[in-house]
Scaffold this motif. Sequence first.
Motif, PDB file in Angstrom:
ATOM      1  N   THR A 121       8.102  10.091 -44.216  1.00 30.13           N
ATOM      2  CA  THR A 121       8.338   9.224 -43.007  1.00 30.13           C
ATOM      3  C   THR A 121       7.559   7.802 -43.320  1.00 30.13           C
ATOM      4  N   LYS A 143       6.107   4.031 -41.706  1.00 31.18           N
ATOM      5  CA  LYS A 143       6.231   3.229 -40.493  1.00 31.18           C
ATOM      6  C   LYS A 143       5.632   1.774 -41.016  1.00 31.18           C
ATOM      7  N   THR A 198       7.835  -0.375 -33.616  1.00 34.73           N
ATOM      8  CA  THR A 198       8.871   1.044 -33.570  1.00 34.73           C
ATOM      9  C   THR A 198       9.643   1.146 -34.631  1.00 34.73           C
ATOM     10  N   THR A 215      10.644   2.937 -37.887  1.00 32.87           N
ATOM     11  CA  THR A 215      10.058   3.780 -38.761  1.00 32.87           C
ATOM     12  C   THR A 215      11.461   4.308 -39.484  1.00 32.87           C
ATOM     13  N   HIS A 251      17.258   8.178 -41.994  1.00 32.00           N
ATOM     14  CA  HIS A 251      17.419   7.528 -40.486  1.00 32.00           C
ATOM     15  C   HIS A 251      16.346   6.551 -40.174  1.00 32.00           C
ATOM     16  N   LEU A 272      14.353   4.651 -37.156  1.00 35.92           N
ATOM     17  CA  LEU A 272      14.177   4.760 -35.483  1.00 35.92           C
ATOM     18  C   LEU A 272      13.479   3.261 -35.277  1.00 35.92           C
ATOM     19  N   ASP A 302      13.732   1.167 -28.325  1.00 37.35           N
ATOM     20  CA  ASP A 302      13.392   2.060 -27.313  1.00 37.35           C
ATOM     21  C   ASP A 302      14.004   3.426 -27.647  1.00 37.35           C
ATOM     22  N   GLY A 303      13.717   4.078 -28.740  1.00 37.88           N
ATOM     23  CA  GLY A 303      14.262   5.437 -29.073  1.00 37.88           C
ATOM     24  C   GLY A 303      15.673   5.466 -29.718  1.00 37.88           C
ATOM     25  N   GLN A 304      16.171   4.089 -30.391  1.00 40.49           N
ATOM     26  CA  GLN A 304      17.550   4.131 -30.868  1.00 40.49           C
ATOM     27  C   GLN A 304      17.276   4.582 -32.279  1.00 40.49           C
ATOM     28  N   ARG A 305      18.363   5.127 -32.686  1.00 45.20           N
ATOM     29  CA  ARG A 305      18.272   5.895 -33.970  1.00 45.20           C
ATOM     30  C   ARG A 305      19.610   5.476 -34.885  1.00 45.20           C
TER      31      ARG A 305
END
Length: 143
Positions: free
Chosen positions: A35, A37, A53, A55, A65, A67, A70-73
């Motif tokens: 992961t 960032k 945000t 990541t 994937h 990210l 606001d929480g979109q993937r």
Amino acid sequence: MRFAVLSVLVVGSVVAAPVPKELRKTDDAKAVLGTWKAHALSVNGRPEQVIATHTFRLEPDGRSHTLFGDGQRSDWTYTLDPTTTPKRMTWVGAGTGNNVTFQCVFEVSGDTMKLGFIGNGKTAPAKVEPGPDLTLYEMKRVK
């Protein structure tokens, strides 16, 4: 006796000699895993402020994937081409009806990765650094 001492000195100097840079290749397939960032982002050579945000997660099986927001993937597959200079990566959208493909340049050094998405129809840059036609993420590995 001289032969024994000389042999030890010769063997010791060969073992202790530094490994030439071209022989110290990292295994990029392992180095990119994990992961990541984002801590810096530039778009077409200009710094972008909205990165808090972003990541990225890269898996051993070539799935990844991102990210963001606001929480979109978004889901992708990736393949590496470390034979080019700079090294390259291809990302293909994995979502239903998402056949988007991106060419990237990348560079990994320990827990830091630079990943630059090349603009459609544009030529890959000679270096992985901010510049025109490149969206460049500079990231740190999340432990």
